[in-house]
Design an enzyme around this catalytic site. Structure first.
Site, short mmCIF file in Angstrom:
data_model
loop_
_atom_site.label_atom_id
_atom_site.label_comp_id
_atom_site.label_asym_id
_atom_site.label_seq_id
_atom_site.Cartn_x
_atom_site.Cartn_y
_atom_site.Cartn_z
N LYS A 217 0.64 -1.37 0.09
CA LYS A 217 0.05 0.15 0.14
C LYS A 217 0.92 1.13 -0.01
CE LYS A 217 -1.99 -1.36 3.85
NZ LYS A 217 -1.25 -2.53 4.06
N ARG B 231 11.83 -6.07 3.90
CA ARG B 231 11.79 -4.74 3.82
C ARG B 231 12.91 -3.91 4.70
NH1 ARG B 231 6.25 -1.76 5.07
NH2 ARG B 231 6.20 -3.32 6.70
N ARG C 16 12.10 -2.85 10.44
CA ARG C 16 11.19 -2.36 11.61
C ARG C 16 10.90 -3.70 12.52
NH1 ARG C 16 6.22 -0.06 7.82
NH2 ARG C 16 4.97 -1.29 9.40
P1 AP5 Z 1 5.15 -1.73 1.56
O1 AP5 Z 1 4.40 -0.72 0.63
O2 AP5 Z 1 5.79 -1.02 2.82
O3 AP5 Z 1 3.61 -2.41 2.20
P2 AP5 Z 1 2.63 -1.77 3.06
O4 AP5 Z 1 1.20 -2.39 2.42
O5 AP5 Z 1 2.39 -0.21 3.05
O6 AP5 Z 1 2.76 -2.34 4.47
P3 AP5 Z 1 2.90 -1.86 5.88
O7 AP5 Z 1 3.61 -2.97 6.80
O8 AP5 Z 1 3.35 -0.73 6.12
O9 AP5 Z 1 1.42 -1.87 6.17
P4 AP5 Z 1 0.83 -2.29 7.71
O10 AP5 Z 1 -0.86 -1.87 7.28
O11 AP5 Z 1 0.70 -3.40 8.25
O12 AP5 Z 1 1.64 -1.13 8.49
P5 AP5 Z 1 1.15 0.21 8.98
O13 AP5 Z 1 2.37 1.03 8.99
O14 AP5 Z 1 0.04 0.82 8.40
O15 AP5 Z 1 5.74 -2.79 0.98
C1 AP5 Z 1 6.11 -3.91 1.67
C2 AP5 Z 1 7.77 -4.15 1.29
O16 AP5 Z 1 7.46 -4.71 -0.16
C3 AP5 Z 1 8.61 -3.11 0.89
O17 AP5 Z 1 9.93 -3.38 1.14
C4 AP5 Z 1 8.59 -2.77 -0.70
O18 AP5 Z 1 9.59 -2.26 -1.26
C5 AP5 Z 1 8.23 -4.05 -1.07
N1 AP5 Z 1 7.29 -4.03 -2.23
C6 AP5 Z 1 5.90 -3.32 -2.38
N2 AP5 Z 1 5.38 -3.67 -3.36
C7 AP5 Z 1 5.88 -4.64 -4.02
C8 AP5 Z 1 5.84 -5.23 -5.39
N3 AP5 Z 1 4.90 -5.12 -5.98
N4 AP5 Z 1 6.83 -6.23 -5.81
C9 AP5 Z 1 7.96 -6.55 -5.04
N5 AP5 Z 1 8.27 -5.89 -4.02
C10 AP5 Z 1 7.40 -4.85 -3.60
O19 AP5 Z 1 0.99 -0.06 10.52
C11 AP5 Z 1 1.75 -0.63 11.59
C12 AP5 Z 1 1.11 -0.87 12.77
O20 AP5 Z 1 0.17 0.34 13.30
C13 AP5 Z 1 -0.11 -1.86 12.37
O21 AP5 Z 1 0.60 -3.26 12.58
C14 AP5 Z 1 -0.97 -1.89 13.67
O22 AP5 Z 1 -0.45 -2.29 14.95
C15 AP5 Z 1 -0.78 -0.22 14.13
N6 AP5 Z 1 -1.85 0.32 13.46
C16 AP5 Z 1 -2.10 1.34 12.45
N7 AP5 Z 1 -3.33 1.63 11.74
C17 AP5 Z 1 -4.18 1.14 12.72
C18 AP5 Z 1 -5.30 1.15 13.00
N8 AP5 Z 1 -6.31 2.03 11.76
N9 AP5 Z 1 -6.03 0.58 13.93
C19 AP5 Z 1 -5.31 -0.13 14.93
N10 AP5 Z 1 -4.06 -0.26 14.60
C20 AP5 Z 1 -3.47 0.28 13.57
#
Ligand code: AP5
Length: 254
Positions: free
Chosen positions: A41, A160, A193
């Site tokens: 995402k 990542r 991370r």
């Molecule tokens: P990346 O683009 O970083 O993936 P992402 O979907 O953004 O993953 P996140 O881990 O950031 O999402 P998340 O929703 O768990 O975490 P968030 O930060 O929101 O891609 C991942 C890797 O793959 C990268 O290295 C990239 O280069 C590679 N890649 C991407 N696309 C690719 C492709 N097509 N081909 C090859 N490689 C590729 O949240 C963190 C934490 O906060 C959560 O776990 C939760 O505990 C908390 N939190 C956040 N929001 C809430 C909420 N609303 N309610 C409760 N808790 C929450």
């Protein structure tokens, strides 16, 4: 090509303001990005912003920013509760996340539009978002749900790396830095991370699976849900994302 300001109003919450100076897109988009952790995402958000504009409102970024500390003003009571939960390794409750977004509600009427990433994660959060958008006279254009096989997601998360200094993202195989362990942009150290370690990945995927279906159904019922196959390289995924943008009703947005 759009570059939108520093997101300080979103990252810090009030009283911080953004110093956004980039050109305002002719058509501000109001989108939600859905999908499991690591599906890509954040990677697609960068592409969408560069091509279409919109400010990247990631709740994960809000938590990581607060956990690093160093803001001029103290954390809000809701952020204090969230930080305590995160230090204990607990999930942050819906009520707390909703309160944190409510504190930042001005970002929902941002003149650049917005790309919500990581919110909503539960049906209660989705209902709260509907109410907040209604209160500022906005409505969503679409919810894009990125999907990929679990093996693909685990490989993306475990490889990542992020820059300790500027937070730029890399992947050991798919997007390696020019110099191993160092950020191309600022030379900072690349780190993993904490939530990308194997035990944490498992917990995050389980937590996502437990809450995602009602959220998807919520947007499907409203005719807003668009499924995007997140397999393949980022350019291929962005080509599919572009196709979705091509189908969105330009006249419907506010
Ligand atoms: P990346 O683009 O970083 O993936 P992402 O979907 O953004 O993953 P996140 O881990 O950031 O999402 P998340 O929703 O768990 O975490 P968030 O930060 O929101 O891609 C991942 C890797 O793959 C990268 O290295 C990239 O280069 C590679 N890649 C991407 N696309 C690719 C492709 N097509 N081909 C090859 N490689 C590729 O949240 C963190 C934490 O906060 C959560 O776990 C939760 O505990 C908390 N939190 C956040 N929001 C809430 C909420 N609303 N309610 C409760 N808790 C929450």
């Amino acid at each position: 090509m759009y570059t939108i300001g520093d997101r300080q109003a979103w990252l810090q919450g009030p009283p911080a303001c953004c110093s956004a100076t980039g050109p305002v897109p002719p058509r501000p988009w109001h989108l939600v990005l859905l999908g499991p952790p690591g599906v890509g995402k954040g990677t697609q958000a960068e592409n969408i912003i560069a091509e279409y504009g919109a400010c990247h409102l990631s709740t994960g970024d809000v938590f990581r920013h607060a956990a690093r500390g160093g803001d001029a003003h103290p954390p809000s009571p809701a952020m204090g509760v969230a930080l305590t939960a995160m230090r204990r390794g607990d999930l942050v409750s819906d009520a707390t996340v909703v309160e944190l977004v409510r504190e930042r509600a001005q970002c929902l009427s941002c003149r650049y539009g917005f790309l919500l990433d990581g919110f909503p994660r539960t049906l209660d959060q989705a209902h709260a978002l509907d109410a907040m958008l209604g209160a500022v006279g906005r409505r969503l254009d679409a919810a894009l749900n990125y999907f990929a096989a679990e093996s693909v997601i685990i490989a993306r998360l475990s490889g990542r790396r992020v820059c300790r200094q500027c937070r730029a993202g890399y992947h050991l195989e798919n997007k390696p830095p020019r110099l191993a362990g160092r950020c191309d942009a600022c030379g900072g150290e690349l780190i993993q991370r904490d939530d990308d370690k194997p035990e944490a990945i498992r917990v995050r995927l389980q937590a996502y699976a437990a809450t995602c279906d009602p959220v998807l159904e919520h947007y499907r019922r409203q005719g807003l849900l668009h499924e995007v196959d997140a397999g393949g390289d980022p350019a291929a995924v962005f080509a599919r994302t572009r196709e979705v943008f091509g189908t969105l009703n330009l006249a419907g947005s506010r």
